[in-house]
Design a protein around this motif. Sequence first.
Motif, PDB file in Angstrom:
ATOM      1  N   GLU A 207       0.808  -1.225   0.000  1.00 31.63           N
ATOM      2  CA  GLU A 207       0.000   0.000   0.000  1.00 31.63           C
ATOM      3  C   GLU A 207       0.841   1.274   0.000  1.00 31.63           C
ATOM      4  N   ASN A 208       2.094   1.187   0.411  1.00 35.47           N
ATOM      5  CA  ASN A 208       2.863   2.405   0.624  1.00 35.47           C
ATOM      6  C   ASN A 208       4.135   2.536  -0.206  1.00 35.47           C
ATOM      7  N   LEU A 209       4.539   1.491  -0.897  1.00 34.03           N
ATOM      8  CA  LEU A 209       5.731   1.583  -1.726  1.00 34.03           C
ATOM      9  C   LEU A 209       5.370   1.850  -3.179  1.00 34.03           C
ATOM     10  N   GLY A 210       6.230   2.568  -3.854  1.00 28.34           N
ATOM     11  CA  GLY A 210       6.084   2.810  -5.279  1.00 28.34           C
ATOM     12  C   GLY A 210       7.318   2.336  -5.998  1.00 28.34           C
ATOM     13  N   ASP A 211       7.917   3.219  -6.795  1.00 28.78           N
ATOM     14  CA  ASP A 211       9.156   2.878  -7.494  1.00 28.78           C
ATOM     15  C   ASP A 211      10.316   2.784  -6.498  1.00 28.78           C
ATOM     16  N   LYS A 212      11.404   2.200  -6.953  1.00 25.62           N
ATOM     17  CA  LYS A 212      12.582   2.074  -6.104  1.00 25.62           C
ATOM     18  C   LYS A 212      13.073   3.460  -5.682  1.00 25.62           C
ATOM     19  N   TYR A 213      13.387   3.603  -4.414  1.00 30.95           N
ATOM     20  CA  TYR A 213      13.871   4.882  -3.889  1.00 30.95           C
ATOM     21  C   TYR A 213      15.149   5.277  -4.610  1.00 30.95           C
ATOM     22  N   ASN A 214      15.156   6.486  -5.169  1.00 33.80           N
ATOM     23  CA  ASN A 214      16.301   7.013  -5.928  1.00 33.80           C
ATOM     24  C   ASN A 214      16.679   6.125  -7.112  1.00 33.80           C
ATOM     25  N   GLY A 215      15.794   5.239  -7.511  1.00 34.94           N
ATOM     26  CA  GLY A 215      16.087   4.342  -8.623  1.00 34.94           C
ATOM     27  C   GLY A 215      17.144   3.306  -8.325  1.00 34.94           C
ATOM     28  N   GLU A 216      17.472   3.101  -7.054  1.00 33.60           N
ATOM     29  CA  GLU A 216      18.565   2.201  -6.675  1.00 33.60           C
ATOM     30  C   GLU A 216      18.135   0.743  -6.776  1.00 33.60           C
ATOM     31  N   GLU A 217      18.830  -0.005  -7.610  1.00 35.50           N
ATOM     32  CA  GLU A 217      18.551  -1.432  -7.723  1.00 35.50           C
ATOM     33  C   GLU A 217      18.832  -2.115  -6.396  1.00 35.50           C
ATOM     34  N   GLY A 218      18.003  -3.077  -6.073  1.00 38.75           N
ATOM     35  CA  GLY A 218      18.129  -3.779  -4.800  1.00 38.75           C
ATOM     36  C   GLY A 218      17.159  -3.271  -3.763  1.00 38.75           C
ATOM     37  N   ARG A 219      16.670  -2.039  -3.937  1.00 39.52           N
ATOM     38  CA  ARG A 219      15.643  -1.530  -3.033  1.00 39.52           C
ATOM     39  C   ARG A 219      14.321  -2.265  -3.272  1.00 39.52           C
ATOM     40  N   ILE A 220      13.563  -2.415  -2.207  1.00 38.96           N
ATOM     41  CA  ILE A 220      12.232  -2.997  -2.326  1.00 38.96           C
ATOM     42  C   ILE A 220      11.310  -1.967  -2.958  1.00 38.96           C
ATOM     43  N   ASP A 221      10.495  -2.401  -3.922  1.00 41.04           N
ATOM     44  CA  ASP A 221       9.504  -1.521  -4.525  1.00 41.04           C
ATOM     45  C   ASP A 221       8.136  -2.197  -4.481  1.00 41.04           C
ATOM     46  N   LYS A 222       7.162  -1.547  -5.071  1.00 41.28           N
ATOM     47  CA  LYS A 222       5.794  -2.045  -5.014  1.00 41.28           C
ATOM     48  C   LYS A 222       5.664  -3.420  -5.664  1.00 41.28           C
ATOM     49  N   ALA A 223       6.335  -3.619  -6.797  1.00 42.65           N
ATOM     50  CA  ALA A 223       6.242  -4.907  -7.484  1.00 42.65           C
ATOM     51  C   ALA A 223       6.766  -6.046  -6.608  1.00 42.65           C
ATOM     52  N   ALA A 224       7.874  -5.809  -5.917  1.00 39.78           N
ATOM     53  CA  ALA A 224       8.411  -6.840  -5.023  1.00 39.78           C
ATOM     54  C   ALA A 224       7.421  -7.142  -3.909  1.00 39.78           C
ATOM     55  N   ALA A 225       6.797  -6.086  -3.355  1.00 42.03           N
ATOM     56  CA  ALA A 225       5.838  -6.283  -2.279  1.00 42.03           C
ATOM     57  C   ALA A 225       4.603  -7.037  -2.771  1.00 42.03           C
TER      58      ALA A 225
END
Length: 572
Positions: A207-225
């Motif tokens: 519900e609260n994540l969108g794209d990767k923070y700062n575009g950094e690969e490895g960050r959790i994003d909405k798709a991963a959640a």
Amino acid sequence: MKIRRIKYFVYATLVFSTFSCSKSFLERNPQAELTYPQIESKDGVEGLLIGAYGLLNGNIDGTWGNYASAPSQWLLGEVAADNAHKGSNNGDQPNMNLIEQHKPTSTNDNLQVLWNRSYEGIVRCNNTLRMLAQLQAGSGDKFDETRAVQVQGEARFLRAHFYFLLKRAFVNVPYVDESISAADATSLPNDTDVNPKIEEDLKFAVENLGDKYNGEEGRIDKAAAQAYLGKFLLYQDRYAEALPLLQAVIDAKPGLQSLAFTDNFDIAKENGPESIFAVQHAISPDGTGDNGNVGDMLNFFYGTAPISCCGFFQPSFDLVNSFRVTADGLPMLDGTYRDNPYLSDFGLSGTDKTNYTVNKNLAVDPRLDYTVGRRGVPFRDWGIMPGDGWIRDPGFAGPFVAMKHTIERSQFASNTVAGTQQITGLNVNVIRLADVYLMAAECQVELGNLGGALTLVNAVRERAALLEPKQVSGQDVATYNVKPYPSFPNAEYARNAVRFERRLELALEGHRFYDLVRWGVAKDVLESYSGFEGKYLSISRNITFQPQNEYYPIPQDEIDRSGGVLKQNTGY
């Protein structure tokens, strides 16, 4: 960007250690109550969060000994199933033999490793959340609301992941969140189901994540959640709830057929469109391997192999033969792949052994030779796999080696640790797009949409058909053939097809044992496997799978430390 992020991993872990583990810290403040001004800041919270990410590779300190906490889950997810053997020889890591034979005890060090590393990750997530709340409640420089919620979403996703690993392996585990002090945590029982808490954390992330923070690969994003929550719900047979989440991920990604299967296991192409949730690995700038793929470091080869250590994790005869196909290019769902099995040069001697040549008429799915190394077949850019020359004890664990965790020889210089080349910088995909396709297909079968399941499975198979044939001297080393299913005539056939496709596509990626358990077929499959595999290898003989073998015993050290508050699992 990846190198910069991994350098931050090292920094964050050091910061965390300084403020949560030193003797002076324990003397001044209760453990897990982080109040130092140095980390009560935005940089401090970000550092704690990256420290939580750092535990995804299963490593707290040093490089050796993290095998059961490997993100690949090769030991508990594959060796415990019908896909692989521990490898090496009988006397090496005997507690792993007990995992393979389904005779674990509460003193098995591998279980302690998974428990310890997972709870360390949870502590780091809780510290991040606690410090975030303290920072936001203060009067100093705070995160804006958008980033504050993102930090919370990333930390809660990671906490859910660590709890999922524990729940899946041990079932009955104590739940500790950021509201519980270290003193109280030691007295928590393991008699409450943690699934609702895992679900709560994953839903928050969705519900609260969108794209990767700062575009950094490895960050959790909405798709991963979304993918992880879909997987979590699938494990509970909540198909109608899981499917929309999985479908949302599929819809947001390129078609699977446009993505190369091999990119998932190529260090030069990692974090591509198929990667949904991947553990980031890299060799640190100083050449050390703490941030590398330390969990898989035993799983390189022996003797004359370009990387020679330590001979573990060898594919089973049963897995290799499951890649055999009918004349129509379809899997042998009825188990006839065990008839007249392909054994490579196993059991041969004398001139028969010396003069062995690979059987070019063997009809197989091409994914076999991008998953398994076998004699007479090119292995990455290492050359032709020579057979026993790369294997520590073929009589103990067979003639095959695993491939997906290895890297190209041309990549060794910058992506392995000097002197310990079995530590590489190759990422491990915990969830990738093909996995999402097959989880969605499983949901479609159970919801009665066989046509939808057929489309998804065939997309995976059509992509497999694009793999380049392995060749020697311009000739294919096998008769490669993989075709789409013409139809799924009924639910039982479709269910078997989806499950078999998961085995082929995701072989040696850590899913198999847990799939067998959640499908309720572990006993039948593993005892049948024992009857087949045991004809050739003694390690697989006479396996009896008891109800308690669907999970593992609580480590005895943890029960002792709790003063008996933790209760042992039934059957152990």
